[in-house]
Motif scaffolding. Sequence first.
Motif, mmCIF file in Angstrom:
data_model
loop_
_atom_site.group_PDB
_atom_site.id
_atom_site.type_symbol
_atom_site.label_atom_id
_atom_site.label_comp_id
_atom_site.label_asym_id
_atom_site.label_seq_id
_atom_site.Cartn_x
_atom_site.Cartn_y
_atom_site.Cartn_z
ATOM 1 N N ILE A 66 13.806 1.045 -17.215
ATOM 2 C CA ILE A 66 14.975 1.778 -16.155
ATOM 3 C C ILE A 66 15.611 2.443 -16.096
ATOM 4 O O ILE A 66 15.973 3.639 -16.500
ATOM 5 N N CYS A 125 16.153 1.429 -7.602
ATOM 6 C CA CYS A 125 15.959 0.159 -8.165
ATOM 7 C C CYS A 125 17.026 -0.919 -8.121
ATOM 8 O O CYS A 125 18.397 -0.331 -7.076
ATOM 9 N N ILE A 126 16.491 -1.970 -7.524
ATOM 10 C CA ILE A 126 17.708 -2.911 -7.461
ATOM 11 C C ILE A 126 18.391 -3.839 -8.853
ATOM 12 O O ILE A 126 19.126 -4.915 -7.996
ATOM 13 N N ARG A 127 18.002 -3.536 -9.453
ATOM 14 C CA ARG A 127 18.528 -3.874 -10.930
ATOM 15 C C ARG A 127 18.474 -5.574 -11.008
ATOM 16 O O ARG A 127 19.123 -6.485 -10.968
ATOM 17 N N CYS A 128 17.098 -5.637 -10.844
ATOM 18 C CA CYS A 128 16.499 -6.603 -10.788
ATOM 19 C C CYS A 128 16.199 -7.494 -12.682
ATOM 20 O O CYS A 128 16.365 -8.247 -12.913
ATOM 21 N N GLY A 129 15.762 -6.191 -13.246
ATOM 22 C CA GLY A 129 15.637 -6.341 -14.542
ATOM 23 C C GLY A 129 13.827 -7.046 -15.251
ATOM 24 O O GLY A 129 13.821 -7.238 -15.915
ATOM 25 N N ALA A 130 13.513 -7.143 -14.219
ATOM 26 C CA ALA A 130 11.996 -7.767 -14.630
ATOM 27 C C ALA A 130 11.130 -6.738 -15.283
ATOM 28 O O ALA A 130 10.586 -7.180 -16.472
ATOM 29 N N CYS A 131 11.486 -5.533 -15.626
ATOM 30 C CA CYS A 131 11.142 -3.800 -16.098
ATOM 31 C C CYS A 131 11.444 -4.693 -18.290
ATOM 32 O O CYS A 131 10.496 -4.058 -18.230
ATOM 33 N N ILE A 186 7.882 3.949 -12.973
ATOM 34 C CA ILE A 186 8.105 3.770 -14.092
ATOM 35 C C ILE A 186 8.043 4.595 -15.612
ATOM 36 O O ILE A 186 8.314 5.468 -15.801
ATOM 37 N N ILE A 237 21.020 -6.408 -17.905
ATOM 38 C CA ILE A 237 21.481 -6.847 -16.695
ATOM 39 C C ILE A 237 21.953 -7.656 -16.116
ATOM 40 O O ILE A 237 22.401 -7.571 -14.978
ATOM 41 N N CYS A 252 7.519 -4.161 -11.134
ATOM 42 C CA CYS A 252 9.273 -3.833 -10.240
ATOM 43 C C CYS A 252 8.649 -3.300 -8.764
ATOM 44 O O CYS A 252 7.247 -3.296 -8.452
ATOM 45 N N PRO A 253 9.545 -4.386 -8.120
ATOM 46 C CA PRO A 253 9.346 -4.590 -6.770
ATOM 47 C C PRO A 253 9.795 -3.488 -6.159
ATOM 48 O O PRO A 253 9.288 -3.926 -4.689
ATOM 49 N N VAL A 254 10.229 -2.411 -6.214
ATOM 50 C CA VAL A 254 10.536 -1.815 -5.381
ATOM 51 C C VAL A 254 9.545 -0.184 -5.900
ATOM 52 O O VAL A 254 9.711 0.396 -5.807
ATOM 53 N N ILE A 305 8.564 0.932 -8.442
ATOM 54 C CA ILE A 305 9.269 2.574 -8.986
ATOM 55 C C ILE A 305 7.922 2.881 -10.334
ATOM 56 O O ILE A 305 7.961 1.939 -10.941
HETATM 57 S S1 SF4 Z 1 12.122 -3.684 -12.062
HETATM 58 FE FE1 SF4 Z 1 12.204 -2.102 -10.860
HETATM 59 S S2 SF4 Z 1 14.393 -2.743 -9.125
HETATM 60 FE FE2 SF4 Z 1 13.790 -4.143 -11.433
HETATM 61 S S3 SF4 Z 1 15.771 -3.210 -12.402
HETATM 62 FE FE3 SF4 Z 1 13.520 -2.519 -13.119
HETATM 63 S S4 SF4 Z 1 13.054 -0.982 -11.694
HETATM 64 FE FE4 SF4 Z 1 14.395 -1.914 -11.379
#
Ligand code: SF4
Lengths: 462, 194
Positions: free
Chosen positions: A339, A310-316, A375, A155, A369-371, A373
């Motif tokens: 995610i 989710c803010i779609r950072c892609g870290a996960c 997961i 993403i 995950c910065p928020v 979640i």
């Molecule tokens: S690490 Fe968290 S915020 Fe970032 S894409 Fe994954 S679920 Fe979303």
Amino acid sequence: MGSFSEHSMNNHSSAAEKFIHNEDRVNWHDKALWFVREKRDVAASSVKGWEELRTLAAAIKAHTLSHLDEYLLQFEHEASANGARVHWAMNAEEHNEIVYNILRSRSTTLAVKSKSMLTEECGLNHFLERKGIEVVDTDLGERIVQLANEPPSHIVMPAIHKKREEIDELFHHHLNTERSGGNAEYLAREARKHLREKFLSAGAAMTGVNFAIAETGAVVVCTNEGNADMGVHAAPLHIACMGMEKIIPTTEHLGVFLRLLARSATGQPITAYTSFYRKPKPGCEMHIVIVDNGRSEQLARENFRSSLRCIRCGACMNTCPVYRRSGGYSYGFTIPGPIGSILSPGIDVKKYGSLPFASTLCGSCSDVCPVKIDIHAQLYAWRQIISTRHGASIGKRMIMSVAGIMFSHPALFRAAGIGGNFLQKVLPPVLINSAVRRWTKQRDLPEAPVQTFSQWYKKRKT
Amino acid sequence: MSRDPIIEKIRNAKPPDSSLPEIDVSRFSDESGKAETFIRNLESVGGRVVHISSRREISPQIAALFPDAKEIVSCVEGVDCGTIDTGKISSAKELEKLDLAIIEAHFGVAENGAVWVTDKNFFHRSIPFIAAHVVVVLQQEKIVENMHEACARLNEFHEGYGVFISGPSKTADIEQSLVIGAQGPLSLTVFLEY
Ligand code: SF4
């Protein structure tokens, strides 16, 4: 829900098989993503109060979701007062129709578009192309996959699966560039020229939305390439498409997310551009399309609603040992990785039922995950739902397939250093052995991890 | 129009009230020197810093740094090295060949080397993006520590458009190799005024 079998769904492991077939590529993909993960760690550790920031971000999003209707209406009110037109779409089809009608009202034949996972989710490009409107994706990575007629595999880094030599060929074929052996600087310059022509001749610019601020009606878009702004400021028409969970209450709250987003995504302190579109430029139109498309259903699911933070950072994705080894396409869903594996079963549990099993449950996704979640807990919860409804044997077979991905490449398996954790949690030895056999095929059995495992298992029994 | 059904679905689906947290900005302050931190971070994202003590230094510095720039737009008062008649420009297309744009920033942000610019700082929104090279003039005393302070200030601005710019445009979409100069400017220089 109807009958459920491995045949009725996109099976993650058989899709992954294509990718993991090429050992060098798997190795390279894994390293590239791990490198990004490490940059994230350096960036996060340089910020005083990082964990507190994550807690704040999670709480702000949780609050916003508990008042989502009010904030969306406030946003609509403010945005309209600023001179933007706000539209609401229940699903992908309505979203596409709305966008098409806006474009048609200005007789648009060419639209440029900056990165938007939502329009991918809605299949907008193909829809518009069938209606005779050309859409040019202007993020370099997205342009690369668009020319290759592929969806993004990540993403944040849509072309992370592509080798430079492949991009060289692709550009030579479509943009008439010289063969350069994959010189990144040369290819990026050629793309710059090609895209500038498109920016200056497009009748409309579409963008995604990273954040929408209820207090001011502004939409905020983050890019590194400057492509959203190049498009929006040159065209007479701006259409911003947003999932309804993108809303946050005030600009003050935005500060928290802007500190987290780019650091989590790529290790940058912030993206090169963080653009606040509030009012259309004089004589021009600005439209904002707010999309539900299954989000209100996810909001109703108590155990899964926090996935909407989710803010779609892609870290996960970058940290996930299965994603790194199996590639984005193995998921068969717009948002891949951990995610995507908790969002997709909510859309279609039959089709995406294998995805919650495409995980080792190591928990690394939840840690980055910065928020915040949870997961891996949600992956586990989906597994239980799927196994309860459709029999434990399906779950077992799919867990075994994940083992195959993990074992397909012994060097990676060791480097990841997650073996013990993973094995203790999910696998009896008989499954490991058969998974290894199934997945290694002509390859020799990886000695080291199996021995380590056997030793561990023996010790555990005594 | 699906607004009402969507709002209705959300009302039925949303969880009970979850409280909005207070943001205690003091917890994130690390007391490092703002100007040094700004410079370090800007350089780390591919930007360049030039120190000046008076605006009179800007034009000669620009002549030295950008000897090949032909089409130049200055949006900064007192800097008159612009070469094109800005009054006549109404579209991005007319700015296509712009070599250099000089704009003023409202403030800078130490933690990420970003500057905040808005509609007030240019006469066409394309200017900070379409120019091959961008020079931003920033007073050193206008650097805030972090994005909390920066965002707290944003509601002073009621312009239709504003942007945080942190370094030049860049991409790493080809095998993660960093290339400075993607769809926007190839370079970004901040003239830091004491
Ligand atoms: S690490 Fe968290 S915020 Fe970032 S894409 Fe994954 S679920 Fe979303």
